[in-house]
Design an enzyme around this catalytic site. Structure first.
Site, short mmCIF file in Angstrom:
data_model
loop_
_atom_site.label_atom_id
_atom_site.label_comp_id
_atom_site.label_asym_id
_atom_site.label_seq_id
_atom_site.Cartn_x
_atom_site.Cartn_y
_atom_site.Cartn_z
NE ARG A 121 -3.91 -2.10 2.08
CZ ARG A 121 -3.65 -3.21 2.80
NH1 ARG A 121 -2.60 -3.25 3.59
NH2 ARG A 121 -4.44 -4.24 2.70
CE LYS A 143 -1.65 13.68 -14.57
NZ LYS A 143 -2.01 13.97 -15.98
CD GLU A 185 6.29 17.58 -22.94
OE1 GLU A 185 5.66 18.59 -22.58
OE2 GLU A 185 5.72 16.52 -23.29
CE LYS A 227 4.06 17.80 -14.65
NZ LYS A 227 4.26 16.51 -15.30
CD GLU A 237 -4.88 16.10 -15.63
OE1 GLU A 237 -5.03 14.91 -15.39
OE2 GLU A 237 -4.08 16.55 -16.46
NE ARG A 241 -0.95 17.42 -13.33
CZ ARG A 241 -0.40 16.65 -12.39
NH1 ARG A 241 -0.79 16.75 -11.14
NH2 ARG A 241 0.53 15.80 -12.69
CG ASN A 245 -2.95 18.21 -21.35
OD1 ASN A 245 -1.98 17.45 -21.33
ND2 ASN A 245 -4.01 18.04 -20.58
CG HIS A 248 0.34 17.47 -24.82
ND1 HIS A 248 1.18 18.57 -24.89
CD2 HIS A 248 1.07 16.49 -24.20
CE1 HIS A 248 2.35 18.25 -24.32
NE2 HIS A 248 2.31 17.01 -23.91
CG HIS A 252 -2.00 13.04 -26.52
ND1 HIS A 252 -2.62 13.61 -25.43
CD2 HIS A 252 -0.74 12.74 -26.11
CE1 HIS A 252 -1.77 13.65 -24.41
NE2 HIS A 252 -0.63 13.13 -24.80
CG HIS A 265 5.10 12.93 -25.87
ND1 HIS A 265 3.72 12.89 -26.07
CD2 HIS A 265 5.33 13.93 -24.99
CE1 HIS A 265 3.16 13.83 -25.32
NE2 HIS A 265 4.12 14.47 -24.66
N1 LIG Z 1 4.05 10.83 -15.20
C1 LIG Z 1 3.95 11.88 -15.97
O1 LIG Z 1 3.51 12.95 -15.57
C2 LIG Z 1 4.40 11.77 -17.39
C3 LIG Z 1 4.58 12.93 -18.16
C4 LIG Z 1 5.05 12.81 -19.45
C5 LIG Z 1 5.35 11.54 -19.96
N2 LIG Z 1 5.17 10.43 -19.20
C6 LIG Z 1 5.51 9.09 -19.71
O2 LIG Z 1 6.90 9.04 -19.94
C7 LIG Z 1 7.16 8.05 -20.92
C8 LIG Z 1 8.18 8.59 -21.90
O3 LIG Z 1 9.35 8.92 -21.21
P1 LIG Z 1 10.75 9.06 -21.98
O4 LIG Z 1 10.58 9.92 -23.14
O5 LIG Z 1 11.76 9.40 -20.95
O6 LIG Z 1 10.96 7.59 -22.57
P2 LIG Z 1 11.79 6.30 -22.08
O7 LIG Z 1 11.78 6.15 -20.63
O8 LIG Z 1 11.30 5.17 -22.90
O9 LIG Z 1 13.28 6.66 -22.55
C9 LIG Z 1 13.55 6.83 -23.92
C10 LIG Z 1 14.69 5.91 -24.39
O10 LIG Z 1 15.93 6.42 -23.92
C11 LIG Z 1 16.63 5.42 -23.18
N3 LIG Z 1 17.37 6.17 -22.16
C12 LIG Z 1 16.85 6.82 -21.09
N4 LIG Z 1 17.79 7.52 -20.47
C13 LIG Z 1 18.94 7.30 -21.13
C14 LIG Z 1 20.27 7.76 -20.97
N5 LIG Z 1 20.58 8.65 -20.03
N6 LIG Z 1 21.21 7.30 -21.81
C15 LIG Z 1 20.89 6.44 -22.80
N7 LIG Z 1 19.64 5.99 -23.02
C16 LIG Z 1 18.69 6.42 -22.20
C17 LIG Z 1 15.57 4.49 -22.69
O11 LIG Z 1 16.09 3.21 -22.43
C18 LIG Z 1 14.59 4.49 -23.85
O12 LIG Z 1 15.05 3.61 -24.85
C19 LIG Z 1 5.83 7.68 -21.54
O13 LIG Z 1 5.43 6.42 -21.08
C20 LIG Z 1 4.88 8.75 -21.02
O14 LIG Z 1 3.55 8.29 -20.88
C21 LIG Z 1 4.71 10.53 -17.93
ZN LIG Z 2 3.93 15.88 -23.13
#
Ligand SMILES: NC(=O)c1ccc[n+]([C@@H]2O[C@H](COP(=O)([O-])OP(=O)(O)OC[C@H]3O[C@@H](n4cnc5c(N)ncnc54)[C@H](O)[C@@H]3O)[C@@H](O)[C@H]2O)c1
Ligand SMILES: [Zn+2]
Length: 362
Positions: A121, A143, A185, A227, A237, A241, A245, A248, A252, A265
């Site tokens: 939990r 999130k 972003e 942020k 949200e 917040r 977007n 987006h 999206h 993205h």
């Molecule tokens: N929680 C939130 O508020 C929120 C906000 C925006 C996005 N997201 C989520 O985030 C995800 C996307 O995140 P992302 O763009 O970081 O993608 P990711 O975590 O898949 O990383 C992108 C790629 O880079 C590689 N990588 C990461 N760091 C590295 C480094 N320092 N050196 C070499 N390779 C590296 C990873 O292995 C992957 O192949 C999505 O699932 C999205 O839904 C969440």
């Molecule tokens: Zn985004």
């Protein structure tokens, strides 16, 4: 190092931004008075570069870390992987005071955060974001969650980390396309909240693209501040917040309708933000000068701003936009800009107007 304080009452925490932070992970965790056992969750790419340093630092501070490595990529954000993580936490006998370190990009952060939110939990967790997107976006705001076959992020929890360590050195191994995608972003924060940041980005973009540490430190910290500020005013949200977007709604839809993976993205929301700027010009009188500056900055960053649309693709794109949760009564809701640094949300736009703007994309 820069410290951004996220104020959420008893769940407040610090985001530390700077170079050389990963080797200090253990010492930083020691200050949080957590249990001895912990788990470092990472992915196959990030683990290769940084797992050893993380484990070494934790062990040196007296912790007993176990390493959990998931396959790199969005596919790891699913319940089957969550369950595998639980099993490894249980095997390593993590208990209520034990903690999880999320070492990776947004995928690892969302997954490990959700595991931390639900195992026993809820046990504490620390974020060590290693992509630009994760440092300025996904690691801030609380999130967490995973995907279902039916769609992205459909299962999750709001759960705050105890600390975020944003080590700029981790960008040294980040592929260029991923880094540039994160810039979309970064630019967004300038448009929605801070015209001064936008102007700084215009001046310092070459340095940012070279991943100059002092420039990155200032920019990443400012984005986290924005942020955190927005989330602090609207944690769950219900209103403000929504401004996060910007770009987006179309972004999206581009990701959805082109099949996930074709556009990163950041690339999709770059196109989305330029389109939203044009909508803003039409509907809110955003100046042509601002529209031009916005388009130019995304182009300079190396991001796409156009989308070739044949009739079939346009149809798919609109179908995807209609499925978005921001639709009411046939009208699609947008975040639009009045001027650089000032946006309004909930702006209803008729599909015909969106069509016009998209058709204007050469
Ligand atoms: N929680 C939130 O508020 C929120 C906000 C925006 C996005 N997201 C989520 O985030 C995800 C996307 O995140 P992302 O763009 O970081 O993608 P990711 O975590 O898949 O990383 C992108 C790629 O880079 C590689 N990588 C990461 N760091 C590295 C480094 N320092 N050196 C070499 N390779 C590296 C990873 O292995 C992957 O192949 C999505 O699932 C999205 O839904 C969440
Ligand atoms: Zn985004």
């Amino acid at each position: 190092m820069r410290i951004v304080q996220v104020s959420l009452g008893h769940r407040s925490y610090a985001i530390k931004v700077g170079s050389g932070l990963l080797p200090r992970l253990g010492a930083e965790c020691a200050q949080l008075k957590l249990g001895q056992r912990c788990a470092v969750v990472t992915d196959s790419n990030v683990g290769r570069h940084f797992a050893r340093a993380a484990l070494k630092s934790l062990s040196a501070s007296g912790f007993e870390p176990v390493l959990i490595t998931v396959p790199a990529g969005e596919k790891s954000k699913r319940l089957a992987v969550v369950e595998k993580c639980y099993d490894q936490l249980a095997a390593h006998r993590l208990e209520r005071k034990s903690f999880i370190v999320a070492l990776g990009g947004g995928v690892v952060g969302d997954l490990a955060g959700f595991v931390a939110a639900t195992y026993l939990r809820g046990i504490p967790f620390v974020q060590v974001p290693t992509t630009l997107l994760a440092q300025v976006d996904s690691s801030v705001g609380g999130k967490t969650g995973v995907n279902l076959h039916a769609g992205k992020n459909l299962v999750g929890a709001f759960y705050q980390p105890r600390l975020v360590l944003a080590d700029l050195d981790t960008f040294k191994t980040l592929p260029k396309r991923e880094f540039v995608s994160g810039l979309a972003e970064v630019i967004k924060y300038g448009i929605i909240y801070d015209a001064v940041l936008f102007a700084q980005l215009e001046r310092n973009l070459p340095k940012l693209l070279q991943r100059d540490a002092p420039t990155l430190r200032a920019v990443v910290a400012r984005c986290c501040e924005i942020k955190a500020d927005v989330v602090g005013q609207d944690e769950t949200e219900s209103g403000l917040r929504a401004i996060l977007n910007f770009g987006h709604t179309i972004g999206h839809a581009i990701e959805n309708s082109s099949g996930y993976g074709k556009f990163l993205h950041g690339e999709a929301i770059s196109i989305g933000q330029v389109a939203a700027a044009r909508l803003s010009q039409k509907l809110l009188g955003l100046s042509s000068r601002d529209v031009e500056r916005i388009g130019k900055l995304f182009v300079q960053a190396g991001l796409p701003v156009k989308l070739k649309l044949n009739p079939a693709r346009r149809k798919k794109l609109f179908a995807a936009m209609q499925l978005d949760k921001k639709v009411s009564g046939g009208e699609i809701k947008f975040v639009l800009a009045e001027k650089l640094g000032k946006v309004v949300w909930g702006q209803k736009v008729l599909p015909a107007v969106i069509e016009e703007v998209l058709a204007g994309l050469p």
